[in-house]
Design a protein around this motif. Sequence first.
Motif, PDB file in Angstrom:
ATOM      1  N   PRO A 156       0.961  -1.158   0.033  1.00 29.93           N
ATOM      2  CA  PRO A 156      -0.045   0.038   0.025  1.00 29.93           C
ATOM      3  C   PRO A 156       0.766   1.215  -0.146  1.00 29.93           C
ATOM      4  CG  PRO A 156       0.052  -0.875   2.157  1.00 29.93           C
ATOM      5  CD  PRO A 156       0.820  -1.834   1.257  1.00 29.93           C
ATOM      6  N   GLN A 157       0.267   2.236  -0.574  1.00 29.29           N
ATOM      7  CA  GLN A 157       0.983   3.666  -0.501  1.00 29.29           C
ATOM      8  C   GLN A 157       1.336   4.191   0.789  1.00 29.29           C
ATOM      9  OE1 GLN A 157       2.661   5.698  -2.588  1.00 29.29           O
ATOM     10  NE2 GLN A 157       0.969   6.516  -3.942  1.00 29.29           N
ATOM     11  N   GLY A 158       2.610   4.489   1.234  1.00 21.58           N
ATOM     12  CA  GLY A 158       2.824   4.915   2.401  1.00 21.58           C
ATOM     13  C   GLY A 158       3.475   3.672   3.412  1.00 21.58           C
ATOM     14  N   GLY A 159       3.522   2.489   2.778  1.00 21.78           N
ATOM     15  CA  GLY A 159       3.984   1.357   3.556  1.00 21.78           C
ATOM     16  C   GLY A 159       5.068   0.608   2.964  1.00 21.78           C
ATOM     17  N   THR A 160       6.120   1.459   2.116  1.00 20.21           N
ATOM     18  CA  THR A 160       7.350   0.595   2.004  1.00 20.21           C
ATOM     19  C   THR A 160       8.407   0.873   2.809  1.00 20.21           C
ATOM     20  OG1 THR A 160       6.645   1.736  -0.415  1.00 20.21           O
ATOM     21  CG2 THR A 160       8.975   1.098  -0.075  1.00 20.21           C
ATOM     22  N   ILE A 161       8.496   1.759   3.615  1.00 22.02           N
ATOM     23  CA  ILE A 161       9.762   1.829   4.488  1.00 22.02           C
ATOM     24  C   ILE A 161       9.172   2.653   5.695  1.00 22.02           C
ATOM     25  CG2 ILE A 161      11.509   2.081   2.800  1.00 22.02           C
ATOM     26  CD1 ILE A 161      11.968   4.954   3.578  1.00 22.02           C
ATOM     27  N   ASN A 162       9.741   2.545   6.842  1.00 28.66           N
ATOM     28  CA  ASN A 162       9.545   3.495   8.054  1.00 28.66           C
ATOM     29  C   ASN A 162      10.174   4.890   7.797  1.00 28.66           C
ATOM     30  OD1 ASN A 162       8.047   1.638   9.446  1.00 28.66           O
ATOM     31  ND2 ASN A 162       9.811   1.075  10.609  1.00 28.66           N
ATOM     32  N   GLY A 163       9.255   6.107   7.601  1.00 27.65           N
ATOM     33  CA  GLY A 163       9.849   7.154   7.478  1.00 27.65           C
ATOM     34  C   GLY A 163      10.192   7.883   9.019  1.00 27.65           C
ATOM     35  N   ILE A 164      10.925   8.984   8.677  1.00 27.97           N
ATOM     36  CA  ILE A 164      11.379   9.683   9.859  1.00 27.97           C
ATOM     37  C   ILE A 164      10.425   9.754  11.357  1.00 27.97           C
ATOM     38  CG2 ILE A 164      12.220  11.887  10.835  1.00 27.97           C
ATOM     39  CD1 ILE A 164      14.388  10.030   9.566  1.00 27.97           C
ATOM     40  N   ALA A 165       9.037  10.152  10.999  1.00 25.56           N
ATOM     41  CA  ALA A 165       8.167  10.320  12.070  1.00 25.56           C
ATOM     42  C   ALA A 165       8.006   8.999  12.739  1.00 25.56           C
ATOM     43  CB  ALA A 165       6.731  10.630  11.431  1.00 25.56           C
ATOM     44  N   GLU A 166       7.838   7.766  12.086  1.00 28.61           N
ATOM     45  CA  GLU A 166       7.747   6.242  12.482  1.00 28.61           C
ATOM     46  C   GLU A 166       9.230   6.085  13.243  1.00 28.61           C
ATOM     47  OE1 GLU A 166       5.972   2.719  13.666  1.00 28.61           O
ATOM     48  OE2 GLU A 166       5.129   4.893  13.355  1.00 28.61           O
ATOM     49  N   ILE A 167      10.170   6.533  12.847  1.00 30.62           N
ATOM     50  CA  ILE A 167      11.506   6.154  13.429  1.00 30.62           C
ATOM     51  C   ILE A 167      11.523   6.877  14.626  1.00 30.62           C
ATOM     52  CG2 ILE A 167      13.790   6.553  13.066  1.00 30.62           C
ATOM     53  CD1 ILE A 167      13.540   5.959   9.979  1.00 30.62           C
ATOM     54  N   LEU A 168      11.163   8.141  14.762  1.00 31.73           N
ATOM     55  CA  LEU A 168      11.342   8.839  15.877  1.00 31.73           C
ATOM     56  C   LEU A 168      10.336   8.512  16.966  1.00 31.73           C
ATOM     57  CD1 LEU A 168      11.563  12.504  14.557  1.00 31.73           C
ATOM     58  CD2 LEU A 168      13.334  11.169  15.762  1.00 31.73           C
ATOM     59  N   ARG A 169       9.081   7.932  16.381  1.00 31.78           N
ATOM     60  CA  ARG A 169       8.263   7.340  17.412  1.00 31.78           C
ATOM     61  C   ARG A 169       8.483   6.013  17.987  1.00 31.78           C
ATOM     62  NH1 ARG A 169       4.407   3.590  18.163  1.00 31.78           N
ATOM     63  NH2 ARG A 169       4.837   2.391  16.266  1.00 31.78           N
TER      64      ARG A 169
END
Length: 331
Positions: A156-169
């Motif tokens: 799904p769109q937005g599900g390829t990698i963990n972006g910086i927001a998720e990495i920080l979370r």
Amino acid sequence: MPIVGLNAQDLVLDFEAGYRAGLVTMEMMNRPIYAYTPWDSIFVDVPTDNTVIDQVNIQEESRFQRFQKAFLPLGGMDFTPNQIQLGHIMLEAAISPQDLAGTAIDFLADQNMDRGKAPIVGIYLQSMLNSAINNFHKYETFKGVQAAIVEGTSTPQGGTINGIAEILRLARTNPSAAILPHTITPSPSVPTDDVEFVNYVEAFWDAIPDEIKELALPIVMSKLALQKFKRGLVGKYQNGSWNKLGYIVDLESFTEKLHMRTGTILGVPDMNGSNKIWMTVKRNAIRGLKNSNNLENWAVGVKDLKLVQASKDYWMGYGFLNYDWVYENAA
């Protein structure tokens, strides 16, 4: 199906060499917006042969003291492991040169040559790559949350990698983490008023230790938040002493004019829709890459003598070497 290495740029050059003036230009065929984001300027590329970058944060505490004969060691060291995960990502495309028959650019199909090497394939793949980069920055680099693989189903769109927001979370909520990013909360919520937003960003900067400011990268926020900050500057300082002293002369170059007050600020479209602001020091934010040479090359083959299929894959992931040097707001 035979697969051969094919350089997309070479085919684009072939396209330009055989281009008929007045039909269509490269700019008309694809105009990616997010492909021009300054996002990757924040990060240092770290090539690797592994899918995980393992490193250790060393925290030491020691000091000099006056000399005496007795042996009096002070301080010690703590070793904290830190991993930056790389995600395996791919881009695939298919094109049938015959589909161009009767269009303004059907000459690019060139029916008398190998379909896999037709100029239209090159320009099509370049357009596909630009579109993928556009969507990658729009949905993945900051906002992405890696999704589980369902075999045979597209991610799904937005599900390829963990972006910086998720990495920080994940770093912030990791119960076993010894080193966490610092959260600064100038107010209970991010102000909607332009001038109050300037006050908010200034308070964020003021809360960062001076030794961090000396090595700081820009404060990173969305492109929309940057526009809000600019409007707030005018509202707050247009008649103030700063204006009289010449600090605000040209809002387009305000990051340099206001360096003494708020540090430099970078607005990125990757973060549009988010109230998050964050910053770190130089060379702490990294982008790990494995098989990055595949970025420039496609594996191309022809199926059933008609359909041209192309694919590329590599490993990539964002992260921080030391979360103790990362500062974010609570948004």
